[in-house]
Design a protein around this motif. Structure first.
Motif, PDB file in Angstrom:
ATOM      1  N   TYR A 281       0.836  -1.205   0.000  1.00  0.00           N
ATOM      2  CA  TYR A 281       0.000   0.000   0.000  1.00  0.00           C
ATOM      3  C   TYR A 281       0.870   1.254   0.000  1.00  0.00           C
ATOM      4  N   GLN A 282       1.801   1.347   0.950  1.00  0.00           N
ATOM      5  CA  GLN A 282       2.647   2.529   1.049  1.00  0.00           C
ATOM      6  C   GLN A 282       3.748   2.537  -0.012  1.00  0.00           C
ATOM      7  N   THR A 283       4.223   1.361  -0.409  1.00  0.00           N
ATOM      8  CA  THR A 283       5.278   1.274  -1.420  1.00  0.00           C
ATOM      9  C   THR A 283       4.856   1.910  -2.736  1.00  0.00           C
ATOM     10  N   THR A 284       3.569   1.845  -3.074  1.00  0.00           N
ATOM     11  CA  THR A 284       3.117   2.406  -4.352  1.00  0.00           C
ATOM     12  C   THR A 284       3.312   3.909  -4.437  1.00  0.00           C
ATOM     13  N   ARG A 285       3.624   4.561  -3.327  1.00  0.00           N
ATOM     14  CA  ARG A 285       4.003   5.977  -3.401  1.00  0.00           C
ATOM     15  C   ARG A 285       5.222   6.159  -4.315  1.00  0.00           C
ATOM     16  N   GLY A 286       6.091   5.161  -4.333  1.00  0.00           N
ATOM     17  CA  GLY A 286       7.248   5.227  -5.206  1.00  0.00           C
ATOM     18  C   GLY A 286       6.881   5.279  -6.676  1.00  0.00           C
ATOM     19  N   ILE A 287       5.699   4.774  -7.007  1.00  0.00           N
ATOM     20  CA  ILE A 287       5.192   4.826  -8.380  1.00  0.00           C
ATOM     21  C   ILE A 287       4.474   6.139  -8.632  1.00  0.00           C
ATOM     22  N   THR A 288       3.490   6.434  -7.787  1.00  0.00           N
ATOM     23  CA  THR A 288       2.618   7.584  -8.044  1.00  0.00           C
ATOM     24  C   THR A 288       3.332   8.910  -7.869  1.00  0.00           C
ATOM     25  N   TYR A 289       4.288   9.000  -6.935  1.00  0.00           N
ATOM     26  CA  TYR A 289       4.998  10.253  -6.731  1.00  0.00           C
ATOM     27  C   TYR A 289       5.898  10.591  -7.910  1.00  0.00           C
ATOM     28  N   VAL A 290       6.214   9.590  -8.716  1.00  0.00           N
ATOM     29  CA  VAL A 290       7.020   9.810  -9.916  1.00  0.00           C
ATOM     30  C   VAL A 290       6.127  10.128 -11.119  1.00  0.00           C
TER      31      VAL A 290
END
Length: 407
Positions: A281-290
């Motif tokens: 859940y939190q790891t996907t920030r690495g995708i969306t923040y880019v």
């Protein structure tokens, strides 16, 4: 060229021979002594001093961040407790509420690690035990009962780049962290999140931030103490009126955390690190923040590669369950995105922005303990970072994506 990216509490050394590699180096700054900076901020706040906002017989609620953030809440609470003691507030007049939103509760060991000597004053927020205190438009503003019943409400945490609020911290920690499902659903629904002004790094004119600050006023948030995280350590502290605190630290962030993107890349390697990369859940920030940043460095049809531990699976909590249900039951990102545009339950918003990003670029999660989970959720698993990067790729490395403003 070799480089390092976060993986849990450690770093992975990566070498990509045959690739053109650029590392997004941030201006950064000199790390502060958190206690000293927090004491200085409280002594010179935005608005009235804390001592002028609190009476000695007041019951106090302090809302802090949960384990998914790495804010130094224990130190910040200690600074506030010293100030409260100066005006005659006793320890037993204080309740510390852990702002979970719809994340899973923290256990005793986690609370002890975060709050130390104040762990016995803490309790997990429960989104089902809330009291209505106002409205934003037609949406009820609800807050955890101990917060609603307190005479004064304070908050600690960090203000860092945030996908929806522009920057986290301030009133968001109370409104979302200690709020009910109604306000979370309103602020995190597809109608809100699909607006252009709801984006990383934007505060003024951002309807998400405006809704949160309005709700914070209705809850009666009295005082805020936040810090700004940097590439290494914390860079600044600010205290007082919550909106002014967030704007103050946002200005510092734009100087310290901005990286100007001058090209498009085949692959962006996005570092997340602990505590966020413990769960998908939190790891996907690495995708969306880019992908959803102003800089948007990955070309259409390219790849975002995120090393993550995933020792907690997709995460625990109502929001994480809803995120997993959407992604694991989807056939592809486009159909999932179109279905979610029709609406979803609060907490699933991380799934919404994830599939929105996956429509633009593929995502590869590497070095994880749960590759099967990754493959279930519309993403690709690889053993190592190098396995996810095609030979000859033009690569941008963003070592700490959640703390980076790509512009």
């Amino acid at each position: 060229m070799s480089f390092s990216v976060p993986h849990g509490d450690e770093y992975l050394d990566v070498d990509l021979p045959g690739c053109s590699v650029t590392v997004a180096e941030l201006p950064g700054g000199d790390p502060i002594d958190v206690r000293e900076a927090a004491e200085d901020a409280v002594a010179d706040p935005h608005g009235e001093p804390l001592a002028d906002r609190v009476d000695g017989d007041d019951d106090i609620a302090i809302v802090v961040t949960d384990v998914t953030r790495d804010a130094p809440d224990g130190v910040l609470v200690d600074v506030l407790m010293d100030e409260l003691a100066e005006v005659g507030v006793d320890r037993d007049q204080v309740t510390i509420v852990i702002g979970l939103g719809l994340h899973g509760p923290m256990d005793e060991e986690q609370i002890e690690d975060e709050l130390g000597e104040y762990a016995d004053l803490a309790e997990n927020h429960d989104p089902d035990e809330v009291v209505e205190v106002g409205q934003v438009g037609d949406v009820p503003v609800e807050v955890y009962e101990p917060v609603a019943e307190a005479d004064r409400v304070l908050t600690t945490g960090q203000s860092e780049p945030h996908q929806y609020a522009g920057f986290s911290g301030g009133a968001k920690t109370v409104v979302i962290g200690a709020g009910g499902e109604a306000i979370i659903k309103f602020t995190h629904g597809p109608e809100m999140l699909s607006q252009d002004a709801v984006k990383l790094g934007t505060i003024d004119g951002n309807p998400f931030r405006e809704a949160v600050e309005t709700a914070g006023e209705q809850i009666g948030l009295d005082f805020c103490l936040n810090v700004l995280p940097g590439p290494e350590g914390f860079l600044a502290a600010s205290a007082g009126d919550s909106g002014a605190v967030v704007r103050d630290l946002a200005e510092d962030a734009r100087d310290a955390l901005a990286y100007e993107v001058e090209d498009e890349y085949d692959v962006v390697i996005s570092g997340v690190g602990a505590p966020k990369d413990a769960q998908l859940y939190q790891t996907t920030r690495g995708i969306t923040y880019v992908v959803l940043s102003d800089g948007a460095p990955v070309k259409e049809g390219g790849r975002v590669v995120v090393p993550a531990v995933l020792d907690e699976g997709y995460g625990s909590g109502r929001g994480e369950d809803r995120f997993y249900d959407w992604l694991s039951n989807a056939d592809d990102a486009e159909s999932c995105y179109q279905a979610m545009l029709e609406g979803y339950e609060p907490g699933a918003q991380r799934g919404f922005v994830t599939v929105r990003s996956l429509r633009h670029a593929d995502a590869y999660i590497t070095d994880s303990e749960d590759p099967e989970l990754v493959e279930e959720c519309l993403m690709h698993a690889r053993d190592h970072v190098a396995d996810a990067v095609p030979m000859g790729s033009k690569v941008l490395v963003v070592p700490k994506a959640p703390k980076t403003l790509l512009v």
